[in-house]
Motif scaffolding. Structure first.
Motif, PDB file in Angstrom:
ATOM      1  N   ALA A  49       0.830  -1.209   0.000  1.00 47.91           N
ATOM      2  CA  ALA A  49       0.000   0.000   0.000  1.00 47.91           C
ATOM      3  C   ALA A  49       0.862   1.256   0.000  1.00 47.91           C
ATOM      4  CB  ALA A  49      -0.923  -0.016   1.215  1.00 47.91           C
ATOM      5  N   ILE A  50       1.987   1.208   0.715  1.00 46.39           N
ATOM      6  CA  ILE A  50       2.874   2.376   0.789  1.00 46.39           C
ATOM      7  C   ILE A  50       3.575   2.612  -0.552  1.00 46.39           C
ATOM      8  CG2 ILE A  50       4.982   3.268   1.868  1.00 46.39           C
ATOM      9  CD1 ILE A  50       4.104   1.760   4.438  1.00 46.39           C
ATOM     10  N   LEU A  51       3.989   1.543  -1.207  1.00 40.65           N
ATOM     11  CA  LEU A  51       4.751   1.668  -2.457  1.00 40.65           C
ATOM     12  C   LEU A  51       3.868   1.716  -3.701  1.00 40.65           C
ATOM     13  CD1 LEU A  51       7.685  -0.830  -1.749  1.00 40.65           C
ATOM     14  CD2 LEU A  51       7.646   1.650  -1.409  1.00 40.65           C
ATOM     15  N   ALA A  52       2.559   1.541  -3.556  1.00 38.67           N
ATOM     16  CA  ALA A  52       1.668   1.481  -4.726  1.00 38.67           C
ATOM     17  C   ALA A  52       1.731   2.762  -5.555  1.00 38.67           C
ATOM     18  CB  ALA A  52       0.231   1.210  -4.268  1.00 38.67           C
ATOM     19  N   LEU A  53       1.599   3.921  -4.901  1.00 39.11           N
ATOM     20  CA  LEU A  53       1.589   5.187  -5.641  1.00 39.11           C
ATOM     21  C   LEU A  53       2.921   5.462  -6.340  1.00 39.11           C
ATOM     22  CD1 LEU A  53      -0.087   7.589  -6.447  1.00 39.11           C
ATOM     23  CD2 LEU A  53       0.590   8.756  -4.329  1.00 39.11           C
ATOM     24  N   PRO A  54       4.076   5.293  -5.666  1.00 40.26           N
ATOM     25  CA  PRO A  54       5.343   5.469  -6.386  1.00 40.26           C
ATOM     26  C   PRO A  54       5.489   4.541  -7.585  1.00 40.26           C
ATOM     27  CG  PRO A  54       5.736   5.481  -4.035  1.00 40.26           C
ATOM     28  CD  PRO A  54       4.309   5.093  -4.215  1.00 40.26           C
ATOM     29  N   LEU A  55       5.081   3.276  -7.423  1.00 38.98           N
ATOM     30  CA  LEU A  55       5.189   2.336  -8.533  1.00 38.98           C
ATOM     31  C   LEU A  55       4.253   2.702  -9.686  1.00 38.98           C
ATOM     32  CD1 LEU A  55       5.461  -1.058  -6.591  1.00 38.98           C
ATOM     33  CD2 LEU A  55       7.291   0.199  -7.739  1.00 38.98           C
ATOM     34  N   LEU A  56       3.064   3.171  -9.357  1.00 37.58           N
ATOM     35  CA  LEU A  56       2.130   3.609 -10.404  1.00 37.58           C
ATOM     36  C   LEU A  56       2.686   4.798 -11.169  1.00 37.58           C
ATOM     37  CD1 LEU A  56      -1.364   3.266  -8.654  1.00 37.58           C
ATOM     38  CD2 LEU A  56      -0.492   1.947 -10.587  1.00 37.58           C
ATOM     39  N   LEU A  57       3.330   5.733 -10.450  1.00 37.82           N
ATOM     40  CA  LEU A  57       3.930   6.889 -11.119  1.00 37.82           C
ATOM     41  C   LEU A  57       5.051   6.452 -12.055  1.00 37.82           C
ATOM     42  CD1 LEU A  57       4.150   9.908 -11.531  1.00 37.82           C
ATOM     43  CD2 LEU A  57       5.594  10.051  -9.487  1.00 37.82           C
ATOM     44  N   LEU A  58       5.884   5.502 -11.605  1.00 38.33           N
ATOM     45  CA  LEU A  58       6.942   4.990 -12.471  1.00 38.33           C
ATOM     46  C   LEU A  58       6.354   4.286 -13.701  1.00 38.33           C
ATOM     47  CD1 LEU A  58       9.486   3.538  -9.871  1.00 38.33           C
ATOM     48  CD2 LEU A  58       9.801   5.528 -11.339  1.00 38.33           C
ATOM     49  N   LEU A  59       5.287   3.512 -13.499  1.00 39.43           N
ATOM     50  CA  LEU A  59       4.635   2.834 -14.618  1.00 39.43           C
ATOM     51  C   LEU A  59       4.052   3.833 -15.609  1.00 39.43           C
ATOM     52  CD1 LEU A  59       3.613   0.223 -15.955  1.00 39.43           C
ATOM     53  CD2 LEU A  59       1.587   0.366 -14.491  1.00 39.43           C
ATOM     54  N   ALA A  60       3.431   4.900 -15.078  1.00 38.83           N
ATOM     55  CA  ALA A  60       2.828   5.916 -15.948  1.00 38.83           C
ATOM     56  C   ALA A  60       3.885   6.609 -16.797  1.00 38.83           C
ATOM     57  CB  ALA A  60       2.062   6.935 -15.107  1.00 38.83           C
ATOM     58  N   THR A  61       5.020   6.973 -16.187  1.00 39.29           N
ATOM     59  CA  THR A  61       6.069   7.643 -16.967  1.00 39.29           C
ATOM     60  C   THR A  61       6.676   6.704 -18.000  1.00 39.29           C
ATOM     61  OG1 THR A  61       7.651   7.107 -15.196  1.00 39.29           O
ATOM     62  CG2 THR A  61       6.645   9.296 -15.157  1.00 39.29           C
ATOM     63  N   ALA A  62       6.785   5.421 -17.675  1.00 39.47           N
ATOM     64  CA  ALA A  62       7.306   4.458 -18.653  1.00 39.47           C
ATOM     65  C   ALA A  62       6.362   4.340 -19.848  1.00 39.47           C
ATOM     66  CB  ALA A  62       7.504   3.097 -17.995  1.00 39.47           C
ATOM     67  N   ILE A  63       5.047   4.327 -19.587  1.00 35.93           N
ATOM     68  CA  ILE A  63       4.064   4.253 -20.679  1.00 35.93           C
ATOM     69  C   ILE A  63       4.097   5.521 -21.516  1.00 35.93           C
ATOM     70  CG2 ILE A  63       1.594   4.125 -21.205  1.00 35.93           C
ATOM     71  CD1 ILE A  63       1.279   2.328 -18.755  1.00 35.93           C
ATOM     72  N   ILE A  64       4.168   6.671 -20.845  1.00 33.26           N
ATOM     73  CA  ILE A  64       4.210   7.947 -21.566  1.00 33.26           C
ATOM     74  C   ILE A  64       5.437   8.009 -22.466  1.00 33.26           C
ATOM     75  CG2 ILE A  64       4.497  10.442 -21.280  1.00 33.26           C
ATOM     76  CD1 ILE A  64       2.812  10.212 -18.741  1.00 33.26           C
ATOM     77  N   GLY A  65       6.570   7.471 -21.981  1.00 34.33           N
ATOM     78  CA  GLY A  65       7.790   7.476 -22.776  1.00 34.33           C
ATOM     79  C   GLY A  65       7.652   6.739 -24.095  1.00 34.33           C
ATOM     80  N   ASN A  66       6.745   5.766 -24.153  1.00 37.67           N
ATOM     81  CA  ASN A  66       6.500   5.052 -25.414  1.00 37.67           C
ATOM     82  C   ASN A  66       5.363   5.683 -26.216  1.00 37.67           C
ATOM     83  OD1 ASN A  66       8.213   2.394 -25.486  1.00 37.67           O
ATOM     84  ND2 ASN A  66       7.547   2.610 -23.374  1.00 37.67           N
ATOM     85  N   VAL A  67       4.278   6.065 -25.527  1.00 40.04           N
ATOM     86  CA  VAL A  67       3.114   6.617 -26.226  1.00 40.04           C
ATOM     87  C   VAL A  67       3.447   7.949 -26.897  1.00 40.04           C
ATOM     88  CG1 VAL A  67       0.773   7.522 -25.898  1.00 40.04           C
ATOM     89  CG2 VAL A  67       1.482   5.437 -24.734  1.00 40.04           C
ATOM     90  N   ILE A  68       4.338   8.738 -26.282  1.00 42.26           N
ATOM     91  CA  ILE A  68       4.662  10.048 -26.850  1.00 42.26           C
ATOM     92  C   ILE A  68       5.384   9.917 -28.187  1.00 42.26           C
ATOM     93  CG2 ILE A  68       6.966  10.406 -25.849  1.00 42.26           C
ATOM     94  CD1 ILE A  68       6.048  13.246 -25.145  1.00 42.26           C
ATOM     95  N   GLN A  69       5.973   8.749 -28.439  1.00 41.92           N
ATOM     96  CA  GLN A  69       6.694   8.533 -29.699  1.00 41.92           C
ATOM     97  C   GLN A  69       5.769   8.030 -30.803  1.00 41.92           C
ATOM     98  OE1 GLN A  69      10.750   6.758 -29.292  1.00 41.92           O
ATOM     99  NE2 GLN A  69      10.105   6.347 -27.191  1.00 41.92           N
ATOM    100  N   HIS A  70       4.723   7.308 -30.437  1.00 38.22           N
ATOM    101  CA  HIS A  70       3.776   6.784 -31.413  1.00 38.22           C
ATOM    102  C   HIS A  70       2.495   6.422 -30.687  1.00 38.22           C
ATOM    103  CE1 HIS A  70       4.610   2.785 -29.778  1.00 38.22           C
ATOM    104  NE2 HIS A  70       5.882   3.071 -29.880  1.00 38.22           N
ATOM    105  N   GLN A  71       1.407   6.298 -31.445  1.00 36.71           N
ATOM    106  CA  GLN A  71       0.119   5.990 -30.850  1.00 36.71           C
ATOM    107  C   GLN A  71       0.087   4.559 -30.324  1.00 36.71           C
ATOM    108  OE1 GLN A  71      -1.804   6.453 -34.807  1.00 36.71           O
ATOM    109  NE2 GLN A  71      -2.856   4.559 -34.299  1.00 36.71           N
TER     110      GLN A  71
END
Length: 358
Positions: free
Chosen positions: A92-114
């Protein structure tokens, strides 16, 4: 021979269909450095915004275990429950940090292509398990370039770590004597300085790598003139076949049109160039055109009309006007009502005279 060599060379820019097909297959321009940059940015945000709160929560959770360690059951059931409770609290404590890392990893790919949903990359291919193909990939120019890039990144990151941490070496030596709160704050500051330095360099590296990957991907999609011609045939159809189909359709349409001439009320002609067959029956709003044509087609319409005793009336101005204004199965326009009515009236009077004589 020279022409065949020219066709074999992929010198033409890819068509939109070729780019769309590549996208469907999951073949897109992608820079791993851009994805790494966003992941590093996410790590910095986690350390700067969420790490202090997560550390405090984790410290509070573990402090309770240390304070009441004598009350913790050591039997199998008690230890199992302890591990489950501890895992849930840490999760529960690490959920939000891990979600933020996951979101930035996804954005790093989506920003390059759909976003792409393609199973093409998952299909089994013999080349993926072929030792020879694997050996070629291992020692290909692309692998060597990636290896060189990896070495350069290791050297650059190591240099940045030395540049950031070396001035703080005296502080690092005495960190072991700090209180927990002060120690965490100093460690956070050092990590953020290191991440900021890495991001500054990675911004340039990621930008250059994306441009290079985009150019390499676009060059890979280039086509030869032969491929462009083949694609045109597949999408638009072979011009010779299309022409033949168009000719057959015109012939069938012409036969249907000629078959309607015997049912016409009158054929209006310009003696040699135009012929328009009109049909009118009681209840119709206006006469309709059942056939029309010029030159040879007009001659054939007149011949069929005479063979079937359909009146043929010469009226060059009206014939030219009707040919230009109406198509098959269309009504006569209002501006021609009067002229057409006079012609049909003339035809009806001729029929009445013939009936009276007979």
């Amino acid at each position: 021979m020279a022409e065949q060599d020219d066709d074999a060379e992929k010198t033409e820019d890819p068509t939109q269909k070729k780019l769309d097909d590549a996208l469907k297959k999951g073949d897109v321009a992608k820079s791993q450095e851009v994805a790494t940059w966003f992941t590093m940015l996410g790590t910095g945000l986690v350390v700067a915004l969420l790490a202090p709160g997560a550390a405090d929560s984790l410290q509070a959770a573990l402090r309770g275990y240390l304070a009441h360690s004598h009350q913790i059951p050591v039997d199998a059931g008690g230890l199992g429950q302890l591990w489950r409770d501890t895992g849930l609290r840490i999760g529960a404590i690490l959920a939000l940090p891990l979600l933020l890392l996951l979101a930035t990893a996804i954005i790093g790919n989506v920003i390059q292509h759909q976003l792409i949903w393609s199973a093409e990359r998952m299909k089994p291919k013999l080349s993926k398990i072929s030792p020879l193909a694997g050996f070629k990939r291992l020692f290909s120019s692309e692998s060597l370039v990636n290896f060189a890039k990896g070495l350069i990144k290791i050297v650059v990151v190591s240099g940045l770590m030395v540049a950031v941490l070396w001035p703080q070496r005296d502080t690092i030596d005495t960190m072991i004597f700090r209180e927990t709160g002060v120690l965490l704050s100093e460690v956070q500051t050092l990590i953020l300085q290191l991440i900021a330095a890495i991001l500054a360099v990675m911004t340039v590296v990621a930008g250059l790598d994306y441009i290079w990957q985009r150019k390499k991907w676009f060059d890979k999609q280039k086509m030869s003139q032969r491929e462009i011609k083949e694609e045109y045939k597949q999408t638009e159809g072979d011009p010779l076949v299309k022409g033949k189909i168009r000719q057959l359709r015109m012939e069938r349409s012409r036969r249907r049109m000629m078959a309607a001439v015997p049912e016409a009320t009158v054929v209006v002609t310009n003696p040699t160039h135009y012929a328009v067959a009109l049909k009118y029956e009681q209840g119709m709003q206006a006469p309709i055109c059942v056939a029309k044509g010029t030159d040879a087609v007009a001659l054939r319409i007149r011949e069929i009309a005479r063979d079937n005793e359909v009146p043929v009336v010469e009226n060059p101005p009206l014939a030219r006007a009707l040919y230009a204004l109406i198509d098959i199965d269309q009504e006569v326009p209002e501006e021609q009502y009067r002229a057409v009515a006079e012609v049909i009236g003339f035809v009806y009077r001729m029929r009445e005279r013939r009936s009276w004589r007979s």
